[in-house]
Design an enzyme around this catalytic site. Sequence first.
Site, short mmCIF file in Angstrom:
data_model
loop_
_atom_site.label_atom_id
_atom_site.label_comp_id
_atom_site.label_asym_id
_atom_site.label_seq_id
_atom_site.Cartn_x
_atom_site.Cartn_y
_atom_site.Cartn_z
N ASN A 11 -24.11 14.91 -15.86
CA ASN A 11 -25.51 14.88 -15.44
C ASN A 11 -26.04 16.31 -15.50
O ASN A 11 -25.76 17.11 -14.62
CB ASN A 11 -25.58 14.32 -14.01
CG ASN A 11 -26.97 14.40 -13.42
OD1 ASN A 11 -27.95 14.64 -14.13
ND2 ASN A 11 -27.07 14.18 -12.11
N TRP A 12 -26.77 16.59 -16.55
CA TRP A 12 -27.25 17.98 -16.75
C TRP A 12 -28.37 18.33 -15.79
O TRP A 12 -28.76 19.49 -15.68
CB TRP A 12 -27.72 18.18 -18.20
CG TRP A 12 -26.66 18.10 -19.25
CD1 TRP A 12 -25.34 17.75 -19.06
CD2 TRP A 12 -26.82 18.38 -20.64
NE1 TRP A 12 -24.67 17.79 -20.27
CE2 TRP A 12 -25.56 18.18 -21.26
CE3 TRP A 12 -27.89 18.77 -21.44
CZ2 TRP A 12 -25.35 18.35 -22.62
CZ3 TRP A 12 -27.70 18.95 -22.81
CH2 TRP A 12 -26.43 18.75 -23.38
N LYS A 13 -28.95 17.32 -15.15
CA LYS A 13 -30.10 17.54 -14.25
C LYS A 13 -31.21 18.27 -15.02
O LYS A 13 -31.33 18.09 -16.24
CB LYS A 13 -29.66 18.28 -12.99
CG LYS A 13 -28.46 17.61 -12.33
CD LYS A 13 -28.17 18.11 -10.94
CE LYS A 13 -26.99 17.34 -10.39
NZ LYS A 13 -26.72 17.62 -8.98
N HIS A 96 -30.32 8.50 -8.18
CA HIS A 96 -29.61 9.73 -7.81
C HIS A 96 -30.26 10.28 -6.53
O HIS A 96 -31.49 10.17 -6.36
CB HIS A 96 -29.70 10.75 -8.95
CG HIS A 96 -28.82 11.94 -8.71
ND1 HIS A 96 -29.16 12.94 -7.82
CD2 HIS A 96 -27.61 12.28 -9.21
CE1 HIS A 96 -28.18 13.83 -7.80
NE2 HIS A 96 -27.23 13.45 -8.63
N GLU A 98 -31.11 13.10 -5.68
CA GLU A 98 -32.21 14.05 -5.92
C GLU A 98 -33.50 13.31 -6.28
O GLU A 98 -34.60 13.76 -5.94
CB GLU A 98 -31.79 15.05 -7.01
CG GLU A 98 -30.74 16.03 -6.47
CD GLU A 98 -29.79 16.60 -7.49
OE1 GLU A 98 -30.06 16.50 -8.71
OE2 GLU A 98 -28.74 17.14 -7.07
N GLU A 166 -21.80 9.25 -4.50
CA GLU A 166 -22.03 10.69 -4.43
C GLU A 166 -22.47 11.07 -3.03
O GLU A 166 -23.67 10.93 -2.70
CB GLU A 166 -23.13 11.10 -5.42
CG GLU A 166 -22.79 10.85 -6.86
CD GLU A 166 -23.55 11.79 -7.78
OE1 GLU A 166 -22.90 12.46 -8.59
OE2 GLU A 166 -24.78 11.88 -7.67
N GLY A 172 -23.23 19.78 -5.52
CA GLY A 172 -23.57 21.18 -5.77
C GLY A 172 -23.13 22.14 -4.68
O GLY A 172 -23.56 23.29 -4.65
N SER A 212 -19.40 17.83 -6.70
CA SER A 212 -18.48 18.97 -6.83
C SER A 212 -17.16 18.61 -7.50
O SER A 212 -16.11 19.18 -7.17
CB SER A 212 -18.24 19.64 -5.47
OG SER A 212 -19.45 20.16 -4.97
N GLY A 233 -22.10 17.16 -12.27
CA GLY A 233 -23.31 17.97 -12.43
C GLY A 233 -22.95 19.33 -12.97
O GLY A 233 -22.80 19.54 -14.18
P1 PGA Z 1 -22.33 18.42 -8.89
O1 PGA Z 1 -23.45 17.26 -9.05
O2 PGA Z 1 -21.16 18.03 -9.74
O3 PGA Z 1 -23.01 19.67 -9.34
O4 PGA Z 1 -21.96 18.43 -7.43
C1 PGA Z 1 -23.09 15.92 -9.18
C2 PGA Z 1 -24.34 15.07 -9.28
O5 PGA Z 1 -25.31 15.32 -8.55
O6 PGA Z 1 -24.41 14.13 -10.09
#
Ligand code: PGA
Length: 250
Positions: A11-13, A96, A98, A166, A172, A212, A233
């Site tokens: 997931n590049w966001k 997600h 976010e 998640e 993150g 993470s 991510g």
């Molecule tokens: P992260 O994000 O690996 O940077 O913790 C995962 C995600 O939000 O999909």
Amino acid sequence: MAKRNTLIAGNWKMNASGDMAETLTDGLKAWQGGEGVELLVCPPFPYLGPVGAMIAESAIKLGAQTCHARSSGAHTGDVAAEMLADLGCSYVLVGHSERRADHGESDADVRAQTEAAHRAGITAIVCVGETDSQRDQGQTLDTVNRQLAGSIPDGATAANLVVAYEPVWAIGTGRTPTEAEVQEVHAAIRATLSARFGAATADATRLLYGGSMKPSNAKGLLALPDVDGGLIGGASLKSEDFLAIADAAV
Ligand code: PGA
């Protein structure tokens, strides 16, 4: 028990530029493949076309980070699942945390987006997970179960649904639940799917862990009985790290 393929999803966001997308995708082409392992990249919308073209001849799959519930219409700035299918996406992330936080997406919204993905023939990766305070208050399983009940439509099958667990506090942050805690939630998710869709569907549905995940903790997490892959991510933005995680799944 069904043999489930492992899905390693990046997931590049809202990261990358044209150059970075090209370099990163180029690096992923080094992937040798692995028995029963699927690799998926979910770049931002503007790079779906170019990244899709670069991986067209490879085994790497293309996915998007969200979609709108409707097929078309007056929805400025939104993207329909049918458009994603047109671009070669076989997966889309929905719900997600976010998106839930930044755009106020509710379980009902996520359910409608999942239905849209299914209409377009795309597999929806439905994301669920508790916040820090929900975990502290012992509400992890209640929260996840409520999100599952509200976000997954009745037409879900093991082919068109993936669930990503998640924990919001792990995204993150470099913090992760213990392996035992991850397994507990994943087993609970599978039991909830079984109660609603039957044991065969639950048994065949892939459950990803996200938050993470990195090369140093991937092997242990991916070896858990109810973990069928990862949603990654930060570590998906470096091809070596992302491929190291994919290798840990083999
Ligand atoms: P992260 O994000 O690996 O940077 O913790 C995962 C995600 O939000 O999909």
